[in-house]
Design an enzyme around this catalytic site. Structure first.
Site, PDB file in Angstrom:
ATOM      1  N   LYS A  33       0.821  -1.215   0.000  1.00 21.80           N
ATOM      2  CA  LYS A  33       0.000   0.000   0.000  1.00 21.80           C
ATOM      3  C   LYS A  33       0.854   1.264   0.000  1.00 21.80           C
ATOM      4  CE  LYS A  33      -2.155  -1.089   3.799  1.00 21.80           C
ATOM      5  NZ  LYS A  33      -1.520  -2.393   4.000  1.00 21.80           N
ATOM      6  N   THR A  34       1.802   1.294   0.917  1.00 19.41           N
ATOM      7  CA  THR A  34       2.635   2.491   1.017  1.00 19.41           C
ATOM      8  C   THR A  34       3.489   2.639  -0.240  1.00 19.41           C
ATOM      9  OG1 THR A  34       2.658   2.237   3.405  1.00 19.41           O
ATOM     10  CG2 THR A  34       4.320   3.665   2.469  1.00 19.41           C
ATOM     11  N   ASP A 217      -2.104   7.777   3.737  1.00 18.26           N
ATOM     12  CA  ASP A 217      -1.681   6.428   4.139  1.00 18.26           C
ATOM     13  C   ASP A 217      -2.337   6.096   5.480  1.00 18.26           C
ATOM     14  OD1 ASP A 217      -0.385   4.019   4.078  1.00 18.26           O
ATOM     15  OD2 ASP A 217       1.642   4.802   4.321  1.00 18.26           O
ATOM     16  N   GLU A 218      -2.491   4.815   5.792  1.00 17.72           N
ATOM     17  CA  GLU A 218      -3.073   4.365   7.072  1.00 17.72           C
ATOM     18  C   GLU A 218      -4.432   5.031   7.322  1.00 17.72           C
ATOM     19  OE1 GLU A 218      -1.440   2.097   8.812  1.00 17.72           O
ATOM     20  OE2 GLU A 218       0.688   2.322   8.389  1.00 17.72           O
ATOM     21  N   GLN A 252      -5.834  -3.434  10.587  1.00 19.28           N
ATOM     22  CA  GLN A 252      -4.763  -2.755  11.319  1.00 19.28           C
ATOM     23  C   GLN A 252      -5.246  -1.483  12.003  1.00 19.28           C
ATOM     24  OE1 GLN A 252      -0.672  -2.807   9.602  1.00 19.28           O
ATOM     25  NE2 GLN A 252      -1.703  -3.514   7.769  1.00 19.28           N
ATOM     26  N   ARG A 605       5.055  -7.268  11.069  1.00 24.71           N
ATOM     27  CA  ARG A 605       6.239  -6.418  10.856  1.00 24.71           C
ATOM     28  C   ARG A 605       7.432  -7.267  10.436  1.00 24.71           C
ATOM     29  NH1 ARG A 605       4.005  -2.922   9.235  1.00 24.71           N
ATOM     30  NH2 ARG A 605       2.176  -4.192   9.535  1.00 24.71           N
TER      31      ARG A 605
HETATM   32  P1  ATP Z   1       1.586  -2.107   5.994  1.00 21.98           P
HETATM   33  O1  ATP Z   1       0.163  -2.522   5.976  1.00 21.98           O
HETATM   34  O2  ATP Z   1       2.347  -2.852   7.018  1.00 21.98           O
HETATM   35  O3  ATP Z   1       1.753  -0.637   6.060  1.00 21.98           O
HETATM   36  P2  ATP Z   1       2.016  -1.974   3.160  1.00 21.98           P
HETATM   37  O4  ATP Z   1       0.833  -2.568   2.536  1.00 21.98           O
HETATM   38  O5  ATP Z   1       2.092  -0.503   3.202  1.00 21.98           O
HETATM   39  O6  ATP Z   1       2.214  -2.602   4.599  1.00 21.98           O
HETATM   40  P3  ATP Z   1       4.614  -1.811   1.941  1.00 21.98           P
HETATM   41  O7  ATP Z   1       5.347  -1.377   3.136  1.00 21.98           O
HETATM   42  O8  ATP Z   1       4.315  -0.810   0.901  1.00 21.98           O
HETATM   43  O9  ATP Z   1       3.280  -2.559   2.410  1.00 21.98           O
HETATM   44  O10 ATP Z   1       5.348  -3.020   1.249  1.00 21.98           O
HETATM   45  C1  ATP Z   1       5.829  -4.129   1.993  1.00 21.98           C
HETATM   46  C2  ATP Z   1       7.127  -4.615   1.414  1.00 21.98           C
HETATM   47  O11 ATP Z   1       6.899  -5.240   0.161  1.00 21.98           O
HETATM   48  C3  ATP Z   1       8.105  -3.495   1.141  1.00 21.98           C
HETATM   49  O12 ATP Z   1       9.400  -3.957   1.434  1.00 21.98           O
HETATM   50  C4  ATP Z   1       7.941  -3.243  -0.335  1.00 21.98           C
HETATM   51  O13 ATP Z   1       9.089  -2.673  -0.913  1.00 21.98           O
HETATM   52  C5  ATP Z   1       7.684  -4.647  -0.866  1.00 21.98           C
HETATM   53  N1  ATP Z   1       6.894  -4.654  -2.104  1.00 21.98           N
HETATM   54  C6  ATP Z   1       5.698  -4.103  -2.328  1.00 21.98           C
HETATM   55  N2  ATP Z   1       5.270  -4.340  -3.586  1.00 21.98           N
HETATM   56  C7  ATP Z   1       6.224  -5.081  -4.180  1.00 21.98           C
HETATM   57  C8  ATP Z   1       6.391  -5.651  -5.499  1.00 21.98           C
HETATM   58  N3  ATP Z   1       5.474  -5.505  -6.429  1.00 21.98           N
HETATM   59  N4  ATP Z   1       7.521  -6.334  -5.718  1.00 21.98           N
HETATM   60  C9  ATP Z   1       8.459  -6.496  -4.786  1.00 21.98           C
HETATM   61  N5  ATP Z   1       8.371  -5.989  -3.547  1.00 21.98           N
HETATM   62  C10 ATP Z   1       7.275  -5.283  -3.237  1.00 21.98           C
HETATM   63 MG    MG Z   2       2.182   0.858   4.806  1.00 25.52          MG
END
Ligand code: ATP
Ligand code: MG
Length: 745
Positions: A33-34, A217-218, A252, A605
């Site tokens: 997402k981020t 975000d969040e 979350q 995490r």
């Molecule tokens: P959270 O809910 O904990 O905030 P999130 O959904 O925001 O998580 P991110 O932090 O954006 O998730 O991504 C999680 C990890 O996966 C990061 O290390 C990111 O770089 C990696 N990632 C995301 N998309 C891809 C992709 N398409 N290919 C490879 N790595 C990815």
């Molecule tokens: Mg995130």
């Protein structure tokens, strides 16, 4: 630049390249997402759809906003410094600074952090001669903040009972006090900014024209006022409103206790006419076992929006569980594992120690310190909250804005300059009588400005010396760069020499010097490098940034503070009923579900390795608590867990007697698996009664570090016996028998 969109999966790509329309991305932990949000910002700018000025992005923590800027800067050759990326508080603060007059604030308004706010409420109660026991300051603080977070001024809250009427009275007096002294608390930043935009049409139009893309975000953790602020800024009522791009995860949502409102998701869908909610289901963060364990846990919650996370990574390692006898034992285990991981090449900064409550960090810190492992605590005793730093900041506040009563009271007699309670009382009476600040009263009383200055050179005492000091600092610092201002203030206020003489002053002096370093890096990084801007930064930032961030150090923080972050290895300690889930929440469905979401955040995490640990006994708030394992451990399927092995043989008799005596009970897993059980047995055998009988009150002992002494008291039972020893040289200490390695004499 070609790489901007490469590597995204089809759903992520769709989200990043959505045309001009509002969107909600609802997706589980680690699904990107981020990353999608950040990439979308870069993509919008890169493809010329918007200039960096047209973007407003909201993150949840300062750390997250710094990371976001860094990620964008890595994707595009632009300067992200001037961009509107920050927390709700940070962004509102920026608007209020720019339009302080329209917002009805003095130019030098100061931000109150939680501690300051509580101090002011206490002072107010004293002024009003109200007993703190009848109206605890924390309760008043909660009432005021809660009302503000709902967008309500005192005049807008309905009071149907005498208690609420009393609270409203406090709210009003508090507001008058803050306004007179030019102070703004955290909740006020948002409310005042919201009111500013509501009332001031020109500004509202200005910002609506400016920001065509608002990204959040969040989103699941926004409260009502934050949502209304977003809505106002986006101008949903206009024919061409800004588009909102929100990402979040209902699983979350962990800030309901602070007013977060999950209904905001439904409202967003409705208010912004969102046609399609994009889901991301591939998790890129964690190995299979960790993900499966987290998924299984969160399935115990009802009313979820429902998501199915999967990973293409292998299963990886099992989730490790350690059943400790005491909190010290738990910490010792964690230290051992960290050492092993570190020697295998895992960076310390890629290892996190997470806990439910801040109070738990003490024992961990103690063990890490003894093992010489570097660590940083986030959100604990924050840099800017330390006593010596607060004193220094108070002087700086007075230089910028002498009418700040709060700051004045803090340092008027610190370091001591012979200003007694009587003088202070007279000063307060005077200020009350003339409705002025304490500073004005002080000026009057010490003969006014001219005398104070013309007296220069003569040795002064008491109040005149203080007035003179502040005026001298104001004059001297008017044209100095920020770090020099601080240096000047530290010397002339007497803080340096005061702490220099203190027995344990070395660390405080170090911190004061660190404040100069903090100011130096602030001047390099900030657009506005004025003293006032630095003071706001100190309140908003909390000072985590200032700690030595080049050093490879373990990361310690509460689960709340770990939101959005990821680490190679996560240790989650204190998994005990009453601690996690927290006792306040156990008997109530919503509370328990929120705790479970918190647990879900904690587990997700971890990228590669996850440790869960609990301890049968724990010293908290001066009392020994006997615990049972958290139900959350039992909610994870057995085949994903690995109970760590005991060290040696077992004496089942002594195990049973000691554990019964201590009242231990265990969850299904610890009984169900012999490894866990043996581990407990082994530890407890070490403390069997035959060993305990070697000690008695009056016994002379020797300790490797503290020397010789005599046992004068003991407490606890079973494995948790602590003895109080009066040492001949080192004073009186409580020691845990199992670890103290005392020798009888
Ligand atoms: P959270 O809910 O904990 O905030 P999130 O959904 O925001 O998580 P991110 O932090 O954006 O998730 O991504 C999680 C990890 O996966 C990061 O290390 C990111 O770089 C990696 N990632 C995301 N998309 C891809 C992709 N398409 N290919 C490879 N790595 C990815
Ligand atoms: Mg995130």
């Amino acid at each position: 630049m070609i790489s901007l969109l490469s590597g995204l999966n089809p759903e992520q790509l769709e989200a990043v390249t959505l045309p001009y329309q509002s969107a909600l991305i609802l997706a589980g932990a680690g699904s990107g997402k981020t990353r999608v949000l950040t990439t979308r910002i870069a993509h919008l700018i890169h493809s010329g759809q918007v200039s960096p000025n047209g973007i407003l992005a909201v993150t949840f923590t300062n750390k997250a906003s710094r990371e976001m800027m860094a990620r964008i800067a890595a994707m595009l050759p632009i300067n992200t410094r001037g961009m509107w990326i920050g927390t709700f508080h940070g962004l509102c603060h920026r608007m209020l600074r720019a339009h302080y007059q329209d917002a009805g604030l003095p130019k030098t308004f100061q931000i109150l952090d939680i501690g300051d706010q509580q101090a002011i409420i206490k002072r107010m109660l004293k002024d009003l001669a109200v007993d703190e026991k009848a109206f605890p300051p924390r309760q008043i603080q909660w009432f005021i903040n809660h009302a503000k977070e709902e967008g309500l001024r005192a005049s807008q809250v309905e009071a149907h009972d005498s208690f609420t009427r009393r609270m409203l009275e406090f709210y009003r007096v508090y507001e008058t006090l803050c306004m007179r002294e030019g102070m703004v608390d955290f909740a006020e930043l948002l409310l005042r900014c919201y009111e500013l935009l509501t009332r001031n049409e020109i500004l509202r139009h200005h910002y609506r024209d400016r920001f065509s893309h608002i990204l959040v975000d969040e989103f699941q953790d926004t409260n009502r006022l934050q949502y209304r602020w977003l809505k106002l800024l986006a101008g949903v009522d206009l024919p061409r409103s800004a588009v909102v791009f929100a990402v979040g995860d209902d699983d979350q949502s962990i800030y309901a206790f602070r007013g977060a409102h999950t209904g905001n998701m439904q409202d967003l869908e409705h208010d912004f006419a969102i046609q399609k909610i994009i889901k991301l289901e591939q998790n890129y963060r964690s190995h299979g076992n960790i993900l499966e364990a987290a998924n299984a846990l969160i399935e115990h919650n009802r009313g979820r929006l429902g998501k199915n996370l999967w990973t293409s990574e292998g299963h990886g390692e099992p989730v490790r569980v350690y059943n400790a006898v005491t909190d010290f034992d738990e910490a010792a285990f964690i230290v051992d594992e960290i050492k092993a991981l570190h020697s295998e090449g895992v960076a310390l900064s890629d290892i996190a120690l997470l806990y439910r409550s801040n109070a738990q960090s003490r024992v961990l810190e103690h063990s890490l310190f003894n093992a010489s492992l570097s660590y940083r605590v986030y959100g604990g005793m924050r840099f800017f909250e330390r006593q010596e730093i607060k004193h220094a900041l108070a002087y700086l506040r007075l230089i910028a804005h002498p009418d700040d009563d709060h700051a004045l009271l803090r340092v008027i007699n610190f370091p001591p300059r012979g200003i007694g309670a009587r003088t202070l009382e007279q000063l307060q009476d005077e200020a009350k009588l003339h409705q002025t600040s304490l500073w004005s009263a002080a000026l009057n009383k010490s003969g006014g400005e001219t005398t104070a200055i013309s007296d220069e050179g003569k040795a002064k005492k008491g109040l005149p010396s203080f007035v003179h000091l502040i005026m001298m600092m104001q004059r001297a610092c008017a044209n100095l760069p920020l770090p020099e201002t601080i240096r000047y203030m530290l010397t002339h206020s007497g803080l340096l020499s005061h702490y220099g003489l203190e027995r344990d002053g070395a660390e405080r002096l170090e911190n004061l010097n660190e404040l100069i370093n903090a100011a130096t890096s602030f001047v390099h990084e900030a657009e506005d490098d004025s003293l006032v801007a630095f003071l706001s930064h100190a309140s908003l930032e909390g000072g985590e940034h200032q700690a030595d961030h080049h050093q490879d150090a373990l990361q310690l923080m509460t689960v709340h503070a770990a939101k959005g972050l990821e680490f190679h290895t996560v240790f989650l300690s204190g998994l005990e009923e009453g601690l996690f889930p927290h006792e306040n929440s156990r008997n109530e469905v919503n509370g328990l579900e929120e705790e479970r979401r918190l647990m879900y955040v904690a587990m997700t995490r971890a990228r590669r390795r996850l440790y869960l640990s609990f301890s049968q006994s724990r010293m908290l708030h001066g009392q020994t608590h006997y615990n049972i394992a958290s139900r959350f451990i039992t909610e994870i399927p057995d085949h994903l867990l690995k109970w760590l092995q005991p060290l040696s043989k077992v004496n089942s008799e002594s195990f049973r007697s000691v554990s019964e005596q201590a009242g231990f009970t265990f969850g299904r897993n610890s009984w169900g698996q012999s490894a866990g059980k043996e581990a407990i047995q082994e530890r407890l055998t070490a403390n069997s009664s035959e060993q305990l009988s070697r000690w008695r009150i009056g016994q002379n002992v020797s300790h490797a570090k503290f020397g010789t002494g005599v046992i004068i008291n003991y407490q606890g039972e079973g494995a948790d016996i602590r003895v109080q020893v009066q040492f001949n040289r080192a004073g009186t200490k409580w020691l845990l028998l199992e670890y103290a390695k005392l020798t009888p004499l």
